[in-house]
Design a protein around this motif. Structure first.
Motif, PDB file in Angstrom:
ATOM      1  N   LYS A 165       0.866  -1.179   0.000  1.00  7.63           N
ATOM      2  CA  LYS A 165       0.000   0.000   0.000  1.00  7.63           C
ATOM      3  C   LYS A 165       0.898   1.223   0.000  1.00  7.63           C
ATOM      4  CE  LYS A 165      -3.693  -2.327   2.566  1.00  7.63           C
ATOM      5  NZ  LYS A 165      -4.411  -2.661   1.327  1.00  7.63           N
ATOM      6  N   ARG A 166       0.719   2.082  -0.975  1.00 11.18           N
ATOM      7  CA  ARG A 166       1.564   3.266  -1.119  1.00 11.18           C
ATOM      8  C   ARG A 166       0.954   4.421  -0.339  1.00 11.18           C
ATOM      9  NH1 ARG A 166       5.245   2.671  -5.339  1.00 11.18           N
ATOM     10  NH2 ARG A 166       5.021   0.642  -6.363  1.00 11.18           N
ATOM     11  N   THR A 167       1.678   4.839   0.700  1.00 12.55           N
ATOM     12  CA  THR A 167       1.173   5.923   1.540  1.00 12.55           C
ATOM     13  C   THR A 167       2.234   7.017   1.638  1.00 12.55           C
ATOM     14  OG1 THR A 167       1.901   4.685   3.492  1.00 12.55           O
ATOM     15  CG2 THR A 167      -0.405   4.439   2.827  1.00 12.55           C
ATOM     16  N   ALA A 168       2.943   7.089   2.774  1.00  9.29           N
ATOM     17  CA  ALA A 168       3.895   8.169   3.005  1.00  9.29           C
ATOM     18  C   ALA A 168       5.235   7.885   2.330  1.00  9.29           C
ATOM     19  CB  ALA A 168       4.111   8.361   4.502  1.00  9.29           C
ATOM     20  N   HIS A 169       5.845   8.967   1.824  1.00 11.18           N
ATOM     21  CA  HIS A 169       7.189   8.875   1.274  1.00 11.18           C
ATOM     22  C   HIS A 169       8.152   8.453   2.373  1.00 11.18           C
ATOM     23  CE1 HIS A 169      10.587   9.530  -1.199  1.00 11.18           C
ATOM     24  NE2 HIS A 169      10.904  10.729  -0.767  1.00 11.18           N
ATOM     25  N   TRP A 170       9.020   7.476   2.059  1.00  8.34           N
ATOM     26  CA  TRP A 170       9.978   6.912   3.004  1.00  8.34           C
ATOM     27  C   TRP A 170       9.293   6.145   4.129  1.00  8.34           C
ATOM     28  CZ3 TRP A 170      14.082   6.618   0.506  1.00  8.34           C
ATOM     29  CH2 TRP A 170      14.652   7.693  -0.167  1.00  8.34           C
ATOM     30  N   GLY A 171       7.995   5.893   4.010  1.00 12.36           N
ATOM     31  CA  GLY A 171       7.289   5.186   5.063  1.00 12.36           C
ATOM     32  C   GLY A 171       7.491   3.689   4.983  1.00 12.36           C
ATOM     33  N   PRO A 172       6.945   2.961   5.959  1.00 13.97           N
ATOM     34  CA  PRO A 172       7.066   1.496   5.960  1.00 13.97           C
ATOM     35  C   PRO A 172       6.308   0.882   4.790  1.00 13.97           C
ATOM     36  CG  PRO A 172       5.553   2.222   7.668  1.00 13.97           C
ATOM     37  CD  PRO A 172       6.173   3.459   7.112  1.00 13.97           C
ATOM     38  N   ARG A 173       6.768  -0.278   4.370  1.00 11.28           N
ATOM     39  CA  ARG A 173       6.081  -0.978   3.285  1.00 11.28           C
ATOM     40  C   ARG A 173       6.297  -2.473   3.419  1.00 11.28           C
ATOM     41  NH1 ARG A 173       9.538   1.838  -0.085  1.00 11.28           N
ATOM     42  NH2 ARG A 173       8.785   3.590   1.144  1.00 11.28           N
ATOM     43  N   ARG A 174       5.281  -3.222   2.984  1.00 11.32           N
ATOM     44  CA  ARG A 174       5.373  -4.683   3.046  1.00 11.32           C
ATOM     45  C   ARG A 174       6.363  -5.205   2.021  1.00 11.32           C
ATOM     46  NH1 ARG A 174       2.641  -8.388   5.648  1.00 11.32           N
ATOM     47  NH2 ARG A 174       1.177  -6.813   6.388  1.00 11.32           N
ATOM     48  N   ILE A 175       6.379  -4.596   0.832  1.00 11.20           N
ATOM     49  CA  ILE A 175       7.306  -5.053  -0.207  1.00 11.20           C
ATOM     50  C   ILE A 175       7.562  -3.929  -1.195  1.00 11.20           C
ATOM     51  CG2 ILE A 175       5.506  -5.950  -1.742  1.00 11.20           C
ATOM     52  CD1 ILE A 175       8.982  -7.550  -1.068  1.00 11.20           C
ATOM     53  N   ASP A 176       8.793  -3.848  -1.621  1.00  6.33           N
ATOM     54  CA  ASP A 176       9.224  -3.008  -2.733  1.00  6.33           C
ATOM     55  C   ASP A 176       9.832  -3.914  -3.782  1.00  6.33           C
ATOM     56  OD1 ASP A 176       8.810  -0.269  -2.788  1.00  6.33           O
ATOM     57  OD2 ASP A 176      10.512   0.193  -1.512  1.00  6.33           O
ATOM     58  N   CYS A 177       9.461  -3.716  -5.033  1.00  8.00           N
ATOM     59  CA  CYS A 177      10.113  -4.412  -6.143  1.00  8.00           C
ATOM     60  C   CYS A 177      10.547  -3.338  -7.137  1.00  8.00           C
ATOM     61  CB  CYS A 177       9.169  -5.411  -6.816  1.00  8.00           C
ATOM     62  SG  CYS A 177       8.583  -6.742  -5.752  1.00  8.00           S
ATOM     63  N   ASP A 178      11.791  -2.922  -7.045  1.00  7.87           N
ATOM     64  CA  ASP A 178      12.297  -1.825  -7.870  1.00  7.87           C
ATOM     65  C   ASP A 178      13.105  -2.358  -9.042  1.00  7.87           C
ATOM     66  OD1 ASP A 178      11.203   0.163  -6.280  1.00  7.87           O
ATOM     67  OD2 ASP A 178      12.989   0.340  -5.022  1.00  7.87           O
TER      68      ASP A 178
END
Length: 200
Positions: A91-104
């Protein structure tokens, strides 16, 4: 019959919610199951001090290297990575915030993309120790399309590493206004190939 040359692709993974190591493993499994994606290699999992917003759990970060059939494009692979993020509960919320997964999507062969929707190489690649350290682990002599040696760039960063833990105060030099959490990155169409870069 000659084998069709495949495209070396580097993907950055990150997580600091739920069970981060399991989230990375699930993302790797989804990526490895994509048709036309071969020979995955994974770096170690590194544990990184949060950047920007410090009041959150440390991140588990990893880079994987795959070989893509030449029918693949950066835009198509980006769509699949976004779908994987969604399936795993991103779920994309705050910049630099926590996240379950990033796939860059970090690098797609020697291709350079510069559209409002997609930038390659990834715009943060030169400023993030948690990306450069595993890149050098996987391919010590890796070059970016413009000829920049990844290992040389890592030596220029102000960061500290102890085992698998990485400290870095911030992402020095990230482009103003760059906000990877602002919304899903769809795909553009302007892709150009450049010379240079050494991929193993």
């Amino acid at each position: 019959m000659n084998e069709v040359p495949k495209i070396p692709v580097y993907i950055g993974l990150g997580s600091n919610q739920g069970r981060p190591e399991e989230n990375l493993a699930k993302a790797r499994k989804h990526i490895q199951s994509i048709t036309g994606v071969f020979s995955p290699l994974s770096s170690q999992v590194y544990y990184t001090e949060p950047q920007g917003v410090k009041e959150q759990p440390w991140f588990a970060n990893q880079v994987i290297r795959v070989l893509c059939h030449p029918a693949w494009t950066p835009e198509l692979l980006m769509r699949h990575l976004l779908n994987i993020e969604q399936m795993l509960g991103r779920k994309r919320t705050a910049h630099w915030g926590p996240r379950r997964i990033d796939c860059d999507l970090l690098l797609f062969g020697r291709q350079v993309v510069d559209t409002p929707e997609l930038t390659l190489p990834h715009p943060g690649i030169l400023h993030r120790a948690f990306v450069l350290v595993p890149l050098v682990e996987l391919t010590p002599d890796l070059c970016l399309p413009d000829g920049t040696q990844v290992a040389d760039r890592l030596h220029c960063l102000a960061y500290r590493r102890q085992g698998l833990r990485i400290w870095q105060d911030d992402t020095h030099g990230e482009e103003p206004g760059a906000d990877p959490d602002a919304g899903p990155r769809t795909v553009g169409s302007a892709v150009s190939a450049t010379s240079g870069g050494t991929y193993v």
